[in-house]
Motif scaffolding. Structure first.
Motif, PDB file in Angstrom:
ATOM      1  N   THR A  15       0.843  -0.961  -0.066  1.00 12.16           N
ATOM      2  CA  THR A  15      -0.039  -0.203  -0.073  1.00 12.16           C
ATOM      3  C   THR A  15       0.947   1.250   0.152  1.00 12.16           C
ATOM      4  O   THR A  15       0.690   2.199  -0.764  1.00 12.16           O
ATOM      5  CB  THR A  15      -0.989  -0.119   1.280  1.00 12.16           C
ATOM      6  N   MET A  16       1.837   1.037   0.824  1.00 12.30           N
ATOM      7  CA  MET A  16       2.882   2.391   0.794  1.00 12.30           C
ATOM      8  C   MET A  16       3.381   2.634  -0.585  1.00 12.30           C
ATOM      9  O   MET A  16       3.620   3.618  -1.020  1.00 12.30           O
ATOM     10  CB  MET A  16       3.974   2.323   1.860  1.00 12.30           C
ATOM     11  N   ARG A  17       3.896   1.683  -1.350  1.00  4.40           N
ATOM     12  CA  ARG A  17       4.274   1.711  -2.598  1.00  4.40           C
ATOM     13  C   ARG A  17       3.197   2.365  -3.655  1.00  4.40           C
ATOM     14  O   ARG A  17       3.721   3.110  -4.366  1.00  4.40           O
ATOM     15  CB  ARG A  17       4.597   0.127  -3.173  1.00  4.40           C
ATOM     16  N   GLN A  18       2.088   1.915  -3.338  1.00  4.95           N
ATOM     17  CA  GLN A  18       1.060   2.553  -4.265  1.00  4.95           C
ATOM     18  C   GLN A  18       0.969   4.101  -4.038  1.00  4.95           C
ATOM     19  O   GLN A  18       0.859   4.909  -4.716  1.00  4.95           O
ATOM     20  CB  GLN A  18      -0.273   1.832  -4.217  1.00  4.95           C
ATOM     21  N   ALA A  19       0.958   4.270  -2.550  1.00  8.87           N
ATOM     22  CA  ALA A  19       0.881   5.763  -2.372  1.00  8.87           C
ATOM     23  C   ALA A  19       2.296   6.608  -2.618  1.00  8.87           C
ATOM     24  O   ALA A  19       2.112   7.603  -3.365  1.00  8.87           O
ATOM     25  CB  ALA A  19       0.906   5.881  -0.809  1.00  8.87           C
ATOM     26  N   ALA A  20       3.358   5.757  -2.695  1.00  8.33           N
ATOM     27  CA  ALA A  20       4.510   6.639  -3.355  1.00  8.33           C
ATOM     28  C   ALA A  20       4.559   6.749  -4.668  1.00  8.33           C
ATOM     29  O   ALA A  20       4.860   7.752  -5.275  1.00  8.33           O
ATOM     30  CB  ALA A  20       5.724   5.779  -2.966  1.00  8.33           C
ATOM     31  N   ALA A  21       4.077   5.725  -5.480  1.00  8.72           N
ATOM     32  CA  ALA A  21       3.853   5.985  -6.885  1.00  8.72           C
ATOM     33  C   ALA A  21       2.717   7.190  -7.221  1.00  8.72           C
ATOM     34  O   ALA A  21       3.055   7.735  -8.047  1.00  8.72           O
ATOM     35  CB  ALA A  21       3.319   4.510  -7.714  1.00  8.72           C
ATOM     36  N   LEU A  22       1.769   7.101  -6.460  1.00 12.07           N
ATOM     37  CA  LEU A  22       0.690   8.369  -6.727  1.00 12.07           C
ATOM     38  C   LEU A  22       1.454   9.632  -6.466  1.00 12.07           C
ATOM     39  O   LEU A  22       0.932  10.659  -7.282  1.00 12.07           O
ATOM     40  CB  LEU A  22      -0.498   8.144  -5.677  1.00 12.07           C
ATOM     41  N   ARG A  23       2.180   9.685  -5.271  1.00 17.18           N
ATOM     42  CA  ARG A  23       2.812  10.944  -5.292  1.00 17.18           C
ATOM     43  C   ARG A  23       3.689  11.219  -6.528  1.00 17.18           C
ATOM     44  O   ARG A  23       3.593  12.459  -6.853  1.00 17.18           O
ATOM     45  CB  ARG A  23       3.653  10.950  -3.818  1.00 17.18           C
ATOM     46  N   THR A  24       4.385  10.557  -6.944  1.00 19.10           N
ATOM     47  CA  THR A  24       5.299  10.628  -8.059  1.00 19.10           C
ATOM     48  C   THR A  24       4.362  11.141  -9.337  1.00 19.10           C
ATOM     49  O   THR A  24       4.787  12.058 -10.168  1.00 19.10           O
ATOM     50  CB  THR A  24       6.083   9.530  -8.578  1.00 19.10           C
ATOM     51  N   GLU A  25       3.349  10.402  -9.527  1.00 20.42           N
ATOM     52  CA  GLU A  25       2.499  10.802 -10.649  1.00 20.42           C
ATOM     53  C   GLU A  25       1.851  11.850 -10.469  1.00 20.42           C
ATOM     54  O   GLU A  25       1.639  12.830 -11.526  1.00 20.42           O
ATOM     55  CB  GLU A  25       1.261   9.623 -10.788  1.00 20.42           C
ATOM     56  N   THR A 109      -9.563  -1.135 -15.689  1.00 18.32           N
ATOM     57  CA  THR A 109      -9.637  -2.661 -16.386  1.00 18.32           C
ATOM     58  C   THR A 109      -8.810  -2.680 -17.494  1.00 18.32           C
ATOM     59  O   THR A 109      -8.071  -3.861 -17.681  1.00 18.32           O
ATOM     60  CB  THR A 109     -10.937  -2.276 -17.378  1.00 18.32           C
ATOM     61  N   THR A 110      -7.910  -1.648 -18.112  1.00 20.57           N
ATOM     62  CA  THR A 110      -6.790  -2.027 -18.955  1.00 20.57           C
ATOM     63  C   THR A 110      -5.535  -2.334 -18.075  1.00 20.57           C
ATOM     64  O   THR A 110      -4.643  -3.340 -18.580  1.00 20.57           O
ATOM     65  CB  THR A 110      -6.407  -0.685 -19.747  1.00 20.57           C
ATOM     66  N   ALA A 111      -5.323  -2.011 -16.922  1.00 19.83           N
ATOM     67  CA  ALA A 111      -4.318  -2.274 -15.992  1.00 19.83           C
ATOM     68  C   ALA A 111      -4.588  -3.776 -15.678  1.00 19.83           C
ATOM     69  O   ALA A 111      -3.556  -4.657 -15.616  1.00 19.83           O
ATOM     70  CB  ALA A 111      -4.290  -1.520 -14.642  1.00 19.83           C
ATOM     71  N   VAL A 112      -5.827  -4.281 -15.179  1.00 18.79           N
ATOM     72  CA  VAL A 112      -6.208  -5.485 -15.089  1.00 18.79           C
ATOM     73  C   VAL A 112      -5.791  -6.432 -16.127  1.00 18.79           C
ATOM     74  O   VAL A 112      -5.413  -7.572 -15.925  1.00 18.79           O
ATOM     75  CB  VAL A 112      -7.668  -5.800 -14.464  1.00 18.79           C
ATOM     76  N   GLU A 236      -2.031 -20.847 -13.816  1.00 16.70           N
ATOM     77  CA  GLU A 236      -1.351 -19.491 -13.683  1.00 16.70           C
ATOM     78  C   GLU A 236      -2.125 -18.279 -13.142  1.00 16.70           C
ATOM     79  O   GLU A 236      -3.115 -17.997 -13.624  1.00 16.70           O
ATOM     80  CB  GLU A 236      -1.102 -19.168 -15.145  1.00 16.70           C
ATOM     81  N   ARG A 237      -1.357 -17.696 -12.102  1.00 15.92           N
ATOM     82  CA  ARG A 237      -2.095 -16.530 -11.446  1.00 15.92           C
ATOM     83  C   ARG A 237      -1.784 -15.295 -11.952  1.00 15.92           C
ATOM     84  O   ARG A 237      -0.512 -15.066 -11.808  1.00 15.92           O
ATOM     85  CB  ARG A 237      -2.043 -16.609 -10.293  1.00 15.92           C
ATOM     86  N   ALA A 238      -2.420 -14.312 -12.435  1.00 13.82           N
ATOM     87  CA  ALA A 238      -2.281 -12.899 -12.713  1.00 13.82           C
ATOM     88  C   ALA A 238      -2.035 -12.184 -11.384  1.00 13.82           C
ATOM     89  O   ALA A 238      -2.367 -12.273 -10.542  1.00 13.82           O
ATOM     90  CB  ALA A 238      -3.462 -12.531 -13.596  1.00 13.82           C
ATOM     91  N   PRO A 239      -0.921 -11.364 -11.547  1.00 15.38           N
ATOM     92  CA  PRO A 239      -0.567 -10.245 -10.379  1.00 15.38           C
ATOM     93  C   PRO A 239      -1.840  -9.268 -10.258  1.00 15.38           C
ATOM     94  O   PRO A 239      -2.600  -9.109 -11.226  1.00 15.38           O
ATOM     95  CB  PRO A 239       0.647  -9.529 -10.926  1.00 15.38           C
ATOM     96  N   THR A 240      -2.227  -9.062  -9.217  1.00 16.96           N
ATOM     97  CA  THR A 240      -3.194  -7.863  -8.965  1.00 16.96           C
ATOM     98  C   THR A 240      -2.609  -6.519  -9.673  1.00 16.96           C
ATOM     99  O   THR A 240      -1.365  -6.521  -9.981  1.00 16.96           O
ATOM    100  CB  THR A 240      -3.310  -7.707  -7.661  1.00 16.96           C
ATOM    101  N   VAL A 241      -3.325  -5.282  -9.689  1.00 17.64           N
ATOM    102  CA  VAL A 241      -2.885  -4.131 -10.362  1.00 17.64           C
ATOM    103  C   VAL A 241      -1.763  -3.669  -9.525  1.00 17.64           C
ATOM    104  O   VAL A 241      -0.845  -3.026 -10.091  1.00 17.64           O
ATOM    105  CB  VAL A 241      -4.023  -3.220 -10.404  1.00 17.64           C
ATOM    106  N   GLY A 242      -2.042  -3.702  -8.454  1.00 14.59           N
ATOM    107  CA  GLY A 242      -0.672  -3.239  -7.569  1.00 14.59           C
ATOM    108  C   GLY A 242      -0.351  -1.852  -7.658  1.00 14.59           C
ATOM    109  O   GLY A 242      -1.233  -0.661  -7.893  1.00 14.59           O
ATOM    110  N   ASP A 243       0.918  -1.550  -8.121  1.00 13.76           N
ATOM    111  CA  ASP A 243       1.307  -0.172  -8.635  1.00 13.76           C
ATOM    112  C   ASP A 243       1.599  -0.177  -9.973  1.00 13.76           C
ATOM    113  O   ASP A 243       2.446   0.493 -10.677  1.00 13.76           O
ATOM    114  CB  ASP A 243       2.516   0.342  -7.851  1.00 13.76           C
ATOM    115  N   HIS A 244       0.717  -0.795 -10.955  1.00 20.30           N
ATOM    116  CA  HIS A 244       0.697  -0.720 -12.320  1.00 20.30           C
ATOM    117  C   HIS A 244       0.519   0.518 -12.853  1.00 20.30           C
ATOM    118  O   HIS A 244      -0.148   1.525 -12.088  1.00 20.30           O
ATOM    119  CB  HIS A 244      -0.558  -1.721 -13.005  1.00 20.30           C
TER     120      HIS A 244
END
Length: 260
Positions: A15-25, A109-112, A236-244
């Motif tokens: 979650t912190m990685r998502q937040a950091a990516a959002l700050r950058t964006e 949806t495109t990220a998924v 085969e399991r797809a990754p979640t969107v995470g910090d896509h």
């Protein structure tokens, strides 16, 4: 479960990685909006985060609840937690607003779909057309599901992602149920789905989760994978969107729209 996965949950780090990516964006978009993380069940708690924002002068906050598909458990409880924190703060509490539903946002949806393609890429080309596409989400009590848009929103997301992938035949299964076995919860369960699957290859897309936390890493990668192996199914399991990048871009666009 935690012991099998290194002794701790990766949820906070992800979650912190998502937040950091959002700050950058947001910085790229020249939107000087601070990003803070608050959680219901562990540090940093929502109440502490909201107090810090208020002390820093925030008067209006966008509450971006990290759940694409809304139910009482995934959305309304977080709103209630925020409201309790505002009440505790009293007159100095910031106003908190929430975005419109984004389960069908094209960037989400495109990220998924992009993550799903990662799973398909691990298959030999002839096997890709033979693989069964299965979306999963957290099961919830049937009465809760009937009281909100959870299943409808999941179905809408899945339909859009499948179309992006060019796949006509797909199915939905649920995972991670808890509570009394006497209570009715959303079905079918992913394990039963795999046991009765009329295919020998399955691509699992955990649509209802936004990061690879324990309910994905254990319930799918260990528990469901064991069932698949016993049934002679390659899973085969797809990754979640995470910090896509597309998911982060979607979040940033929503934040920017609310900060104008």
């Amino acid at each position: 479960h935690y012991d099998l996965l290194g002794g701790r949950s990766p949820y906070n780090d992800l979650t912190m990685r998502q937040a950091a990516a959002l700050r950058t964006e947001l910085a790229k978009k020249k939107a000087g909006v601070p990003v803070a993380v608050g959680m219901r069940n562990w540090q940093p708690y929502v109440a502490d985060t909201l107090r810090d924002l208020a002390d820093g002068g925030a008067r209006r906050v966008l509450g971006f609840i990290m759940a694409a598909h809304r139910s009482e458990a995934s959305f309304e409880r977080y709103q209630a937690t925020v409201n309790d924190a505002r009440v505790a703060l009293g007159e100095g509490a910031p106003e908190v607003v929430y975005p419109e539903p984004w389960h069908d946002h094209p960037l989400f949806t495109t990220a998924v779909a992009s993550r799903a393609r990662e799973a398909y890429s691990r298959l030999d080309f002839p096997d890709r057309s033979r693989a069964r596409l299965i979306f999963t989400a957290h099961s919830i009590p049937l009465a809760m599901a009937q009281a909100g848009p959870y299943v409808e929103q999941l179905t809408q997301s899945a339909r859009i992602v499948a179309a992006d992938l060019g796949i006509d035949t797909w199915q939905f299964a649920y995972q991670s149920r808890s509570g009394s076995p006497r209570d009715a919860w959303l079905e079918p369960d992913i394990k039963e789905t795999l046991r009765s699957l009329d295919a020998k290859i399955a691509v699992i897309v955990p649509l209802g989760f936004l990061c690879d936390h324990v309910e994905v890493l254990y319930d799918l990668d260990i528990e469901a994978a064991q069932v698949a192996r016993a049934a002679g199914i390659r899973m085969e399991r797809a990754p979640t969107v995470g910090d896509h990048p597309l998911f982060i871009e979607m979040m940033a666009s929503i934040v920017a729209a609310h900060s104008r």
